[in-house]
Design a protein around this motif. Structure first.
Motif, PDB file in Angstrom:
ATOM      1  N   ARG A  27       0.805  -1.228   0.000  1.00 35.92           N
ATOM      2  CA  ARG A  27       0.000   0.000   0.000  1.00 35.92           C
ATOM      3  C   ARG A  27       0.836   1.276   0.000  1.00 35.92           C
ATOM      4  NH1 ARG A  27      -4.061  -1.783   4.675  1.00 35.92           N
ATOM      5  NH2 ARG A  27      -5.038  -3.515   3.577  1.00 35.92           N
ATOM      6  N   HIS A  28       1.978   1.267   0.671  1.00 36.07           N
ATOM      7  CA  HIS A  28       2.727   2.512   0.853  1.00 36.07           C
ATOM      8  C   HIS A  28       4.103   2.506   0.169  1.00 36.07           C
ATOM      9  CE1 HIS A  28      -0.304   3.727   3.723  1.00 36.07           C
ATOM     10  NE2 HIS A  28      -0.146   2.577   4.367  1.00 36.07           N
ATOM     11  N   TYR A  29       4.896   1.474   0.424  1.00 40.39           N
ATOM     12  CA  TYR A  29       6.284   1.453  -0.038  1.00 40.39           C
ATOM     13  C   TYR A  29       6.381   1.338  -1.553  1.00 40.39           C
ATOM     14  CZ  TYR A  29      11.242   0.216   0.047  1.00 40.39           C
ATOM     15  OH  TYR A  29      12.598   0.193  -0.138  1.00 40.39           O
ATOM     16  N   ALA A  30       5.679   0.397  -2.134  1.00 43.70           N
ATOM     17  CA  ALA A  30       5.749   0.189  -3.590  1.00 43.70           C
ATOM     18  C   ALA A  30       5.241   1.406  -4.368  1.00 43.70           C
ATOM     19  CB  ALA A  30       4.997  -1.073  -3.983  1.00 43.70           C
ATOM     20  N   PRO A  31       4.107   1.999  -3.993  1.00 47.83           N
ATOM     21  CA  PRO A  31       3.679   3.205  -4.734  1.00 47.83           C
ATOM     22  C   PRO A  31       4.657   4.374  -4.590  1.00 47.83           C
ATOM     23  CG  PRO A  31       1.828   2.303  -3.514  1.00 47.83           C
ATOM     24  CD  PRO A  31       3.047   1.553  -3.092  1.00 47.83           C
ATOM     25  N   ALA A  32       5.301   4.494  -3.434  1.00 46.65           N
ATOM     26  CA  ALA A  32       6.266   5.583  -3.250  1.00 46.65           C
ATOM     27  C   ALA A  32       7.484   5.378  -4.153  1.00 46.65           C
ATOM     28  CB  ALA A  32       6.701   5.663  -1.787  1.00 46.65           C
ATOM     29  N   VAL A  38      11.308   9.986  -6.135  1.00 48.88           N
ATOM     30  CA  VAL A  38      11.778   9.041  -5.124  1.00 48.88           C
ATOM     31  C   VAL A  38      12.859   8.147  -5.718  1.00 48.88           C
ATOM     32  CG1 VAL A  38      11.102   7.138  -3.613  1.00 48.88           C
ATOM     33  CG2 VAL A  38       9.603   9.115  -3.862  1.00 48.88           C
ATOM     34  N   GLN A  39      12.697   7.721  -6.952  1.00 50.06           N
ATOM     35  CA  GLN A  39      13.701   6.892  -7.615  1.00 50.06           C
ATOM     36  C   GLN A  39      15.022   7.653  -7.751  1.00 50.06           C
ATOM     37  OE1 GLN A  39      11.845   5.808 -11.294  1.00 50.06           O
ATOM     38  NE2 GLN A  39      10.535   4.247 -10.351  1.00 50.06           N
ATOM     39  N   VAL A  40      14.930   8.919  -8.149  1.00 50.43           N
ATOM     40  CA  VAL A  40      16.142   9.742  -8.282  1.00 50.43           C
ATOM     41  C   VAL A  40      16.805   9.922  -6.916  1.00 50.43           C
ATOM     42  CG1 VAL A  40      16.979  12.060  -8.837  1.00 50.43           C
ATOM     43  CG2 VAL A  40      15.364  10.912 -10.367  1.00 50.43           C
ATOM     44  N   ALA A  41      16.022  10.175  -5.878  1.00 49.20           N
ATOM     45  CA  ALA A  41      16.565  10.359  -4.531  1.00 49.20           C
ATOM     46  C   ALA A  41      17.256   9.083  -4.044  1.00 49.20           C
ATOM     47  CB  ALA A  41      15.464  10.768  -3.558  1.00 49.20           C
ATOM     48  N   VAL A  42      16.669   7.930  -4.331  1.00 49.65           N
ATOM     49  CA  VAL A  42      17.282   6.662  -3.923  1.00 49.65           C
ATOM     50  C   VAL A  42      18.619   6.462  -4.636  1.00 49.65           C
ATOM     51  CG1 VAL A  42      17.036   4.150  -4.063  1.00 49.65           C
ATOM     52  CG2 VAL A  42      15.143   5.534  -3.221  1.00 49.65           C
ATOM     53  N   VAL A  43      18.665   6.731  -5.934  1.00 49.30           N
ATOM     54  CA  VAL A  43      19.903   6.563  -6.695  1.00 49.30           C
ATOM     55  C   VAL A  43      20.980   7.535  -6.197  1.00 49.30           C
ATOM     56  CG1 VAL A  43      20.938   6.828  -8.978  1.00 49.30           C
ATOM     57  CG2 VAL A  43      18.795   5.587  -8.730  1.00 49.30           C
ATOM     58  N   VAL A  48      25.997   8.574  -3.188  1.00 54.51           N
ATOM     59  CA  VAL A  48      26.716   9.293  -2.129  1.00 54.51           C
ATOM     60  C   VAL A  48      27.241   8.297  -1.094  1.00 54.51           C
ATOM     61  CG1 VAL A  48      26.420  10.895  -0.196  1.00 54.51           C
ATOM     62  CG2 VAL A  48      25.527  11.484  -2.454  1.00 54.51           C
ATOM     63  N   TRP A  49      26.428   7.342  -0.717  1.00 51.78           N
ATOM     64  CA  TRP A  49      26.843   6.327   0.256  1.00 51.78           C
ATOM     65  C   TRP A  49      28.033   5.525  -0.280  1.00 51.78           C
ATOM     66  CZ3 TRP A  49      26.676   5.502   5.138  1.00 51.78           C
ATOM     67  CH2 TRP A  49      26.963   4.246   5.662  1.00 51.78           C
ATOM     68  N   ALA A  50      27.984   5.132  -1.563  1.00 47.28           N
ATOM     69  CA  ALA A  50      29.083   4.385  -2.171  1.00 47.28           C
ATOM     70  C   ALA A  50      30.356   5.232  -2.197  1.00 47.28           C
ATOM     71  CB  ALA A  50      28.706   3.929  -3.580  1.00 47.28           C
ATOM     72  N   ALA A  51      30.236   6.524  -2.481  1.00 44.89           N
ATOM     73  CA  ALA A  51      31.405   7.408  -2.506  1.00 44.89           C
ATOM     74  C   ALA A  51      32.012   7.547  -1.110  1.00 44.89           C
ATOM     75  CB  ALA A  51      31.023   8.773  -3.062  1.00 44.89           C
ATOM     76  N   VAL A  52      31.183   7.717  -0.104  1.00 46.79           N
ATOM     77  CA  VAL A  52      31.680   7.834   1.272  1.00 46.79           C
ATOM     78  C   VAL A  52      32.357   6.532   1.699  1.00 46.79           C
ATOM     79  CG1 VAL A  52      30.948   8.049   3.690  1.00 46.79           C
ATOM     80  CG2 VAL A  52      30.066   9.633   1.976  1.00 46.79           C
ATOM     81  N   CYS A  53      31.766   5.401   1.369  1.00 43.71           N
ATOM     82  CA  CYS A  53      32.366   4.105   1.725  1.00 43.71           C
ATOM     83  C   CYS A  53      33.696   3.906   1.011  1.00 43.71           C
ATOM     84  CB  CYS A  53      31.408   2.967   1.381  1.00 43.71           C
ATOM     85  SG  CYS A  53      29.979   2.901   2.467  1.00 43.71           S
TER      86      CYS A  53
END
Length: 153
Positions: A27-32, A38-43, A48-53
């Motif tokens: 109901r919530h996660y898949a539609p978001a 949201v897709q751009v924000a996740v990518v 950023v996380w990969a660069a910091v790691c």
């Protein structure tokens, strides 16, 4: 039987009823996640996380010995044995002997620079432990700077 089910229970197998987690995801996660922002924000967050790691991984120091990956019967092991025989007791004491004051003017700035170059060369030598170098010249300069302006100088 023959289908591999236990005790002919194939007819009893059915999908479980929808639980709380599954309903929240549907109901919530898949539609978001289906929305472009949201897709751009996740990518972006993952990049950023990969660069910091990667940056933090580059700062790791590793206690690594190449000889761990050389076979026991390899010819290279003889080189390691010679290295251990002649340089195994590191750090060895290193004494840098300079000429007498009659032959070398220790008070000249150019002479002080030569002594500093000698100390740097000893520190950067891969066979000399940095902590084993004791320089009278550096101790003298530290004392002179500490005593600058006092009556004891």
């Amino acid at each position: 039987g023959c289908c591999g089910c236990f005790a002919n229970s194939c007819a009893a197998v059915k999908a479980p009823e929808e639980g709380l987690l599954r309903s929240v995801l549907r109901r919530h996660y898949a539609p978001a996640l289906a929305r472009k922002p949201v897709q751009v924000a996740v990518v972006v967050c993952m990049a950023v996380w990969a660069a910091v790691c990667g940056w933090q991984a580059s700062k790791l120091s590793v206690d690594f010995e190449y000889r761990w990956f050389v076979g026991d019967d390899a010819v290279l092991q003889r080189t390691f044995d010679v290295e251990d025989e002649y340089f195994g007791g590191l750090p060895l004491d290193v004494n840098l002997v300079t000429p007498s004051s009659a032959a070398f003017d220790y008070s000249a700035v150019s002479s002080q620079l030569l002594l500093e170059q000698l100390a740097v060369a000893a520190e950067t030598d891969p066979w000399v432990d940095r902590s084993s170098l004791v320089s009278f010249q550096r101790a003298l300069l530290a004392w002179a700077w500490a005593a600058k302006g006092s009556a004891s100088l």
